[in-house]
Scaffold this motif. Structure first.
Motif, mmCIF file in Angstrom:
data_model
loop_
_atom_site.group_PDB
_atom_site.id
_atom_site.type_symbol
_atom_site.label_atom_id
_atom_site.label_comp_id
_atom_site.label_asym_id
_atom_site.label_seq_id
_atom_site.Cartn_x
_atom_site.Cartn_y
_atom_site.Cartn_z
ATOM 1 N N VAL A 12 46.230 55.756 -13.706
ATOM 2 C CA VAL A 12 47.215 56.839 -13.424
ATOM 3 C C VAL A 12 47.129 57.143 -12.144
ATOM 4 O O VAL A 12 47.995 57.488 -11.503
ATOM 5 N N SER A 13 45.857 56.889 -11.591
ATOM 6 C CA SER A 13 45.683 57.273 -10.192
ATOM 7 C C SER A 13 46.084 56.050 -9.147
ATOM 8 O O SER A 13 45.544 56.492 -7.918
ATOM 9 N N SER A 14 46.511 54.894 -9.749
ATOM 10 C CA SER A 14 46.622 53.789 -8.679
ATOM 11 C C SER A 14 47.935 54.128 -8.139
ATOM 12 O O SER A 14 48.314 53.097 -7.250
ATOM 13 N N TYR A 15 48.840 55.059 -8.479
ATOM 14 C CA TYR A 15 50.313 55.010 -7.820
ATOM 15 C C TYR A 15 49.908 55.765 -6.514
ATOM 16 O O TYR A 15 49.536 56.887 -6.642
ATOM 17 N N PRO A 16 51.286 55.734 -5.976
ATOM 18 C CA PRO A 16 51.099 56.501 -4.458
ATOM 19 C C PRO A 16 51.878 57.699 -4.780
ATOM 20 O O PRO A 16 52.799 57.855 -3.938
ATOM 21 N N GLY A 17 51.353 58.542 -5.523
ATOM 22 C CA GLY A 17 51.926 59.992 -5.707
ATOM 23 C C GLY A 17 50.862 60.692 -6.430
ATOM 24 O O GLY A 17 49.665 60.172 -6.766
ATOM 25 N N SER B 53 48.859 62.300 -9.638
ATOM 26 C CA SER B 53 48.857 61.607 -11.054
ATOM 27 C C SER B 53 48.101 63.093 -11.860
ATOM 28 O O SER B 53 47.390 63.858 -11.217
ATOM 29 N N ALA B 54 48.509 62.835 -13.237
ATOM 30 C CA ALA B 54 48.046 64.098 -13.873
ATOM 31 C C ALA B 54 47.739 63.351 -15.304
ATOM 32 O O ALA B 54 48.410 62.636 -15.777
ATOM 33 N N ILE B 55 46.557 63.919 -16.097
ATOM 34 C CA ILE B 55 46.410 63.383 -17.355
ATOM 35 C C ILE B 55 46.843 64.848 -18.369
ATOM 36 O O ILE B 55 46.158 66.044 -17.851
ATOM 37 N N LEU C 276 39.086 65.690 -12.171
ATOM 38 C CA LEU C 276 39.572 66.561 -11.047
ATOM 39 C C LEU C 276 38.889 66.121 -9.732
ATOM 40 O O LEU C 276 39.590 66.175 -8.719
ATOM 41 N N ALA C 277 37.943 65.738 -9.784
ATOM 42 C CA ALA C 277 36.954 65.533 -8.589
ATOM 43 C C ALA C 277 37.644 64.389 -7.860
ATOM 44 O O ALA C 277 37.440 64.442 -6.570
ATOM 45 N N ARG C 278 38.191 63.467 -8.487
ATOM 46 C CA ARG C 278 38.783 62.218 -7.921
ATOM 47 C C ARG C 278 40.323 62.554 -7.643
ATOM 48 O O ARG C 278 40.925 61.602 -7.283
ATOM 49 N N LYS D 245 40.924 69.780 -0.582
ATOM 50 C CA LYS D 245 42.138 69.341 -0.614
ATOM 51 C C LYS D 245 42.572 68.009 -1.481
ATOM 52 O O LYS D 245 43.719 67.894 -2.066
ATOM 53 N N ASP D 246 41.520 67.321 -1.918
ATOM 54 C CA ASP D 246 41.831 66.006 -2.536
ATOM 55 C C ASP D 246 41.256 66.124 -4.018
ATOM 56 O O ASP D 246 41.363 65.292 -4.843
ATOM 57 N N ALA D 247 41.267 67.345 -4.405
ATOM 58 C CA ALA D 247 40.936 67.770 -6.077
ATOM 59 C C ALA D 247 41.989 67.887 -6.811
ATOM 60 O O ALA D 247 43.145 68.155 -6.203
ATOM 61 N N GLY D 248 41.876 67.675 -7.821
ATOM 62 C CA GLY D 248 43.211 67.798 -8.709
ATOM 63 C C GLY D 248 43.351 69.200 -9.284
ATOM 64 O O GLY D 248 42.531 70.230 -8.998
#
Lengths: 360, 360
Positions: free
Chosen positions: A69-74, A76-78, A95-97, A133-136
């Motif tokens: 889900v995080s491989s897309y250029p946008g 991502s949410a679970i 969240l950390a990634r 900034k990069d946290a979910g």
């Protein structure tokens, strides 16, 4: 919207399917993964719950699901629509990634305080504590009162410096229905008969004792208390009145329980009469008082002027008393049901989308 | 928070000062400009309302105020706490250049439909229509019901695909108080005496006819209707019951009006008695029905089961009926007052901050 938010949905049960139905009408989302407790489907195009029945399904692996889900250029949410504790162990890592988490699942928010702290610490502000900034982002509005705007309002009050004094309410559609009907003007039915009717209408758990023991309400009190500022309050701190008569707690089947319950009608009737003598009705109320940290779940009397006395149907109602709202800010409405629970989940998912929509 | 949001505050009256007080406790904001209707102070450090009385104040010029607030390397917001129409002419331009607008001022949202469309078109989604990343955000929760979470809830319902059927409620603290007191059990006072008391408590405008004519409620109905999807509805479309007796509308002073009002007590009493005969109470209700676009503001009867019958004090209450919430999602609480209005404004300002906080 200029961008897409990519979604993995866990738990395509009744609520999960309602979430998928609402998301399917929103072009800003693409559901690229669906999983149940044992299998998952990862896809590059939109995927539905039915794909789990096909050869496309592979054994569930949370790690590769998150990678996908995080491989897309946008963004991502679970979206965790399971009732399981298992996904909650992964929230902090997701969240950390940078993967956002949206869920109506109470496990993480009413459960272990250390795990809850780790999850909140990994999530980006405003609902978490990370300033990375990069946290979910983390949203769980539907864990209490389904789509009713309870947690967001409490968090706004806290964030703007109000002093919350107490949060109390009827937090279970089932227990709302039972006491609203039981104490309705003119009702002659005994408490056991009302439980029987509620079960036949599908308002209760398969074993109504799972509603009557008050644990579901207590979990919601924990979530409200934590949102209001008592981050380390746990289920053990909540004083719960289990209204399953003590001698019926170990009766082996729901049917046997229901058969025995009428023997306790007189006890319930006496409490109802005592309330009525004061012009009050009975309600099953969860409450937390911020100054003392005292949290209770019990049958309480609501007098004629009290907002809880006006409840009907299976509505939830929450009364938030604060320094600025000494009479209370009151929110009332359907607090259970697939469509309204999914509404809260999808509104949260839109918050994730809008936060990310304009990022580079 | 990793960044600062720079704020210009217009209108440091009671609400404006309460906003400044709440902002001063939040390190993520720096107020770098304050203006009243004629003068402004631009500063690089934090500025207070009192600076307007000093030599630092210069003649108001909206252009240089916007230049100043947007000159900082962070998000910028103009908070309009005036009751004036003048700033609203600038909103679209400010939004288009990336300055966010947060306001409890009803003028832009209940006013001219073309100007409203231009403002919404210039504001970044989700509350506006622009998808430009560099557009400002627009929030105006406190234009209806002060800090009660009304507009955000309606917008969430619309965004997630619910079908709103009607929005109705008591939208004026003044008119709430008047009818709640007048129809309270045991009240013997006439309507005119209740108006007199409300005025002496400071609950009414200096001339109570400015409340009783219903125009303020009608403006709120327009704002709710537009949020619910009727973007082009205007004040002219609202059928308003002005409860100032026709012969008293041109009486030259508030005092003279109050002296004459008791002559109409019997008329009000007759309506109250007619309602009471049906077990109902009178409430001053604003309502919009989405399917037909019919918008009304009038004295209505609320029966014993109706949520509006349970109102007390000067509370506002809004009942949102939708496909998903057929019984209504109900929100109730103080809908007027400096602290609760400022709460709604500052919660909106935090939304601006959090949206921008993680941008590059």
């Amino acid at each position: 919207m200029p961008s897409t938010t990519y979604v993995a949905l866990l738990g395509p049960g009744l609520v999960g399917r309602a979430v998928l139905a609402q998301l399917s009408a929103l072009p800003q989302f693409r559901v690229v993964a669906v999983a149940n407790s044992s299998r998952m489907v990862l896809s590059s195009s939109s995927v539905t719950a039915d794909a789990l029945k096909t050869d496309a399904a592979v054994p569930l692996a949370y790690g590769s699901l998150a990678d996908h889900v995080s491989s897309y250029p946008g963004a991502s949410a679970i979206i965790d629509c399971t009732a399981s504790d298992a996904p909650a162990h992964w929230y902090a890592a997701w969240l950390a990634r940078g993967i956002s988490v949206v869920t109506p699942n109470k496990k993480a928010f009413a459960g272990d305080a250390a795990r809850y702290a780790a999850i909140r610490g990994s999530a980006r502000a405003p609902t978490g504590l990370s300033t990375r900034k990069d946290a979910g982002l983390l949203f769980h509005e539907s864990t209490v009162g389904a789509g009713l705007p309870l947690l967001c309002t409490i968090k706004d009050l806290v964030a703007t410096g109000d002093a919350i004094e107490s949060v109390e309410g009827v937090l279970s559609g089932t227990l709302s229905y039972l006491f609203n009907e039981y104490c309705a003007p003119g009702n002659k039915a005994g408490f056991a008969a009302i439980v029987e009717t509620a079960k036949s209408l599908g308002y209760t758990e398969p074993d109504p004792r799972d509603d009557l023991n008050g644990l579901d309400v207590a979990r919601k009190v924990v979530i409200l208390a934590r949102a209001a500022g008592l981050a380390s309050l746990t289920l053990d701190d909540v004083e719960v009145e289990n209204i399953v008569p003590a001698t019926l707690r170990d009766v082996p089947s729901a049917d046997a329980f229901l058969k025995e319950l009428p023997k306790f009608d007189a006890e319930f009737a006496a409490r109802k009469a005592a309330a009525a003598a004061k012009g009050a009705v009975l309600r099953y109320v969860g409450r937390v008082e911020l100054a003392t940290g005292k949290a209770t779940v019990k049958v309480a009397e609501a007098g004629a002027g009290h907002p809880l006395a006006g409840l009907g149907g299976a509505d939830n109602m929450v009364v938030i008393k604060t320094k600025r709202f000494p009479r209370g800010l009151v929110i009332q409405g359907a607090g259970a049901g697939d469509a309204v629970t999914a509404f809260g989940v999808v509104a949260d998912a839109l918050r994730v989308h809008h936060t990310h929509a304009f990022e580079p």
